[in-house]
Design a protein around this motif. Structure first.
Motif, PDB file in Angstrom:
ATOM      1  N   THR A 131       5.748   0.359   1.344  1.00  0.00           N
ATOM      2  CA  THR A 131       4.373   0.003   1.016  1.00  0.00           C
ATOM      3  C   THR A 131       4.160   0.282  -0.464  1.00  0.00           C
ATOM      4  OG1 THR A 131       3.607   0.570   3.237  1.00  0.00           O
ATOM      5  CG2 THR A 131       1.932   0.456   1.501  1.00  0.00           C
ATOM      6  N   LEU A 132       3.709  -0.736  -1.174  1.00  0.00           N
ATOM      7  CA  LEU A 132       3.433  -0.587  -2.602  1.00  0.00           C
ATOM      8  C   LEU A 132       1.940  -0.343  -2.802  1.00  0.00           C
ATOM      9  CD1 LEU A 132       5.584  -3.551  -3.965  1.00  0.00           C
ATOM     10  CD2 LEU A 132       6.274  -1.186  -3.561  1.00  0.00           C
ATOM     11  N   THR A 133       1.632   0.557  -3.728  1.00  0.00           N
ATOM     12  CA  THR A 133       0.244   0.881  -4.066  1.00  0.00           C
ATOM     13  C   THR A 133       0.131   0.951  -5.593  1.00  0.00           C
ATOM     14  OG1 THR A 133       0.655   3.267  -4.077  1.00  0.00           O
ATOM     15  CG2 THR A 133      -0.005   2.281  -1.965  1.00  0.00           C
ATOM     16  N   GLN A 134      -1.034   1.300  -6.065  1.00  0.00           N
ATOM     17  CA  GLN A 134      -1.234   1.421  -7.512  1.00  0.00           C
ATOM     18  C   GLN A 134      -0.294   2.467  -8.105  1.00  0.00           C
ATOM     19  OE1 GLN A 134      -4.787   0.726  -9.178  1.00  0.00           O
ATOM     20  NE2 GLN A 134      -4.041   1.213 -11.187  1.00  0.00           N
ATOM     21  N   ASN A 135      -0.034   3.546  -7.386  1.00  0.00           N
ATOM     22  CA  ASN A 135       0.844   4.605  -7.890  1.00  0.00           C
ATOM     23  C   ASN A 135       2.325   4.267  -7.750  1.00  0.00           C
ATOM     24  OD1 ASN A 135      -1.366   6.209  -8.539  1.00  0.00           O
ATOM     25  ND2 ASN A 135      -1.443   7.057  -6.477  1.00  0.00           N
ATOM     26  N   ASN A 136       2.651   3.356  -6.856  1.00  0.00           N
ATOM     27  CA  ASN A 136       4.036   2.965  -6.595  1.00  0.00           C
ATOM     28  C   ASN A 136       4.019   1.452  -6.430  1.00  0.00           C
ATOM     29  OD1 ASN A 136       6.739   2.900  -5.718  1.00  0.00           O
ATOM     30  ND2 ASN A 136       6.093   3.078  -3.607  1.00  0.00           N
ATOM     31  N   HIS A 137       4.046   0.697  -7.532  1.00  0.00           N
ATOM     32  CA  HIS A 137       3.786  -0.740  -7.456  1.00  0.00           C
ATOM     33  C   HIS A 137       5.018  -1.624  -7.611  1.00  0.00           C
ATOM     34  CE1 HIS A 137       3.333   0.115 -11.764  1.00  0.00           C
ATOM     35  NE2 HIS A 137       3.763  -1.103 -11.944  1.00  0.00           N
ATOM     36  N   VAL A 138       6.225  -1.038  -7.588  1.00  0.00           N
ATOM     37  CA  VAL A 138       7.455  -1.849  -7.643  1.00  0.00           C
ATOM     38  C   VAL A 138       8.424  -1.381  -6.566  1.00  0.00           C
ATOM     39  CG1 VAL A 138       7.242  -2.334 -10.114  1.00  0.00           C
ATOM     40  CG2 VAL A 138       8.615  -0.398  -9.358  1.00  0.00           C
ATOM     41  N   TRP A 139       9.290  -2.301  -6.134  1.00  0.00           N
ATOM     42  CA  TRP A 139      10.321  -1.982  -5.145  1.00  0.00           C
ATOM     43  C   TRP A 139      11.688  -2.209  -5.769  1.00  0.00           C
ATOM     44  CZ3 TRP A 139      12.907  -5.520  -1.318  1.00  0.00           C
ATOM     45  CH2 TRP A 139      13.675  -4.798  -0.402  1.00  0.00           C
ATOM     46  N   ASP A 140      12.612  -1.289  -5.513  1.00  0.00           N
ATOM     47  CA  ASP A 140      13.942  -1.344  -6.124  1.00  0.00           C
ATOM     48  C   ASP A 140      15.039  -1.871  -5.191  1.00  0.00           C
ATOM     49  OD1 ASP A 140      14.254   0.754  -4.350  1.00  0.00           O
ATOM     50  OD2 ASP A 140      14.835   2.221  -5.868  1.00  0.00           O
ATOM     51  N   GLY A 141      14.683  -2.344  -3.998  1.00  0.00           N
ATOM     52  CA  GLY A 141      15.669  -2.899  -3.085  1.00  0.00           C
ATOM     53  C   GLY A 141      16.359  -1.880  -2.200  1.00  0.00           C
ATOM     54  N   THR A 142      15.768  -0.681  -2.064  1.00  0.00           N
ATOM     55  CA  THR A 142      16.363   0.351  -1.218  1.00  0.00           C
ATOM     56  C   THR A 142      15.446   0.699  -0.052  1.00  0.00           C
ATOM     57  OG1 THR A 142      15.429   2.180  -2.498  1.00  0.00           O
ATOM     58  CG2 THR A 142      17.612   1.374  -3.160  1.00  0.00           C
ATOM     59  N   PHE A 143      16.048   1.311   0.954  1.00  0.00           N
ATOM     60  CA  PHE A 143      15.331   1.848   2.113  1.00  0.00           C
ATOM     61  C   PHE A 143      15.972   3.188   2.431  1.00  0.00           C
ATOM     62  CE2 PHE A 143      14.707   2.047   6.817  1.00  0.00           C
ATOM     63  CZ  PHE A 143      13.317   2.136   6.799  1.00  0.00           C
ATOM     64  N   HIS A 144      15.187   4.256   2.340  1.00  0.00           N
ATOM     65  CA  HIS A 144      15.710   5.624   2.509  1.00  0.00           C
ATOM     66  C   HIS A 144      16.898   5.868   1.579  1.00  0.00           C
ATOM     67  CE1 HIS A 144      12.980   6.492   5.725  1.00  0.00           C
ATOM     68  NE2 HIS A 144      13.470   5.513   6.483  1.00  0.00           N
ATOM     69  N   ASN A 145      16.754   5.452   0.334  1.00  0.00           N
ATOM     70  CA  ASN A 145      17.747   5.621  -0.727  1.00  0.00           C
ATOM     71  C   ASN A 145      19.066   4.882  -0.482  1.00  0.00           C
ATOM     72  OD1 ASN A 145      16.079   7.261  -2.362  1.00  0.00           O
ATOM     73  ND2 ASN A 145      16.552   9.013  -1.065  1.00  0.00           N
ATOM     74  N   GLU A 146      19.090   3.942   0.447  1.00  0.00           N
ATOM     75  CA  GLU A 146      20.261   3.107   0.696  1.00  0.00           C
ATOM     76  C   GLU A 146      19.975   1.689   0.207  1.00  0.00           C
ATOM     77  OE1 GLU A 146      23.229   4.029   2.113  1.00  0.00           O
ATOM     78  OE2 GLU A 146      22.500   6.096   2.174  1.00  0.00           O
ATOM     79  N   LYS A 147      20.931   1.065  -0.463  1.00  0.00           N
ATOM     80  CA  LYS A 147      20.764  -0.306  -0.934  1.00  0.00           C
ATOM     81  C   LYS A 147      20.702  -1.258   0.253  1.00  0.00           C
ATOM     82  CE  LYS A 147      23.152   0.298  -5.308  1.00  0.00           C
ATOM     83  NZ  LYS A 147      24.291  -0.142  -6.128  1.00  0.00           N
ATOM     84  N   LEU A 148      19.692  -2.108   0.267  1.00  0.00           N
ATOM     85  CA  LEU A 148      19.573  -3.100   1.321  1.00  0.00           C
ATOM     86  C   LEU A 148      20.374  -4.345   0.973  1.00  0.00           C
ATOM     87  CD1 LEU A 148      15.823  -2.739   2.296  1.00  0.00           C
ATOM     88  CD2 LEU A 148      17.829  -1.996   3.566  1.00  0.00           C
TER      89      LEU A 148
END
Length: 83
Positions: free
Chosen positions: A40-57
């Protein structure tokens, strides 16, 4: 953008909904093809790096729903992660 490439080359390494940082109450949820909530992206965390639980998707399509209470908008779409 329709795709992003999180390979640390400084180009398209993160995915976000452009302009959402101007709406403090906006949220964006990202799902995989099975409907699993990835992040979930919010104002404080507004970008996604392609990971889930620190694992590359894996490279595939992902879906998002952006809700902007300030304008009463809901934006839905999908994009590709390319590794």
């Amino acid at each position: 953008p329709p795709y992003f490439t999180p390979n640390n080359d400084g180009i398209n390494d993160f995915w976000s909904v452009k302009g959402l940082q101007y709406y403090p109450k906006a949220t964006t949820v990202i799902f995989d093809r099975n409907g699993q909530l990835i992040t979930t992206l919010t104002q404080n965390n507004h970008v996604w790096d392609g990971t889930f639980h620190n694992e590359k998707l894996p490279s595939t399509d992902y879906w998002f729903i952006a809700e902007i209470p300030e304008t009463q908008q809901i934006i839905k779409g999908h994009f590709s992660l390319i590794r």
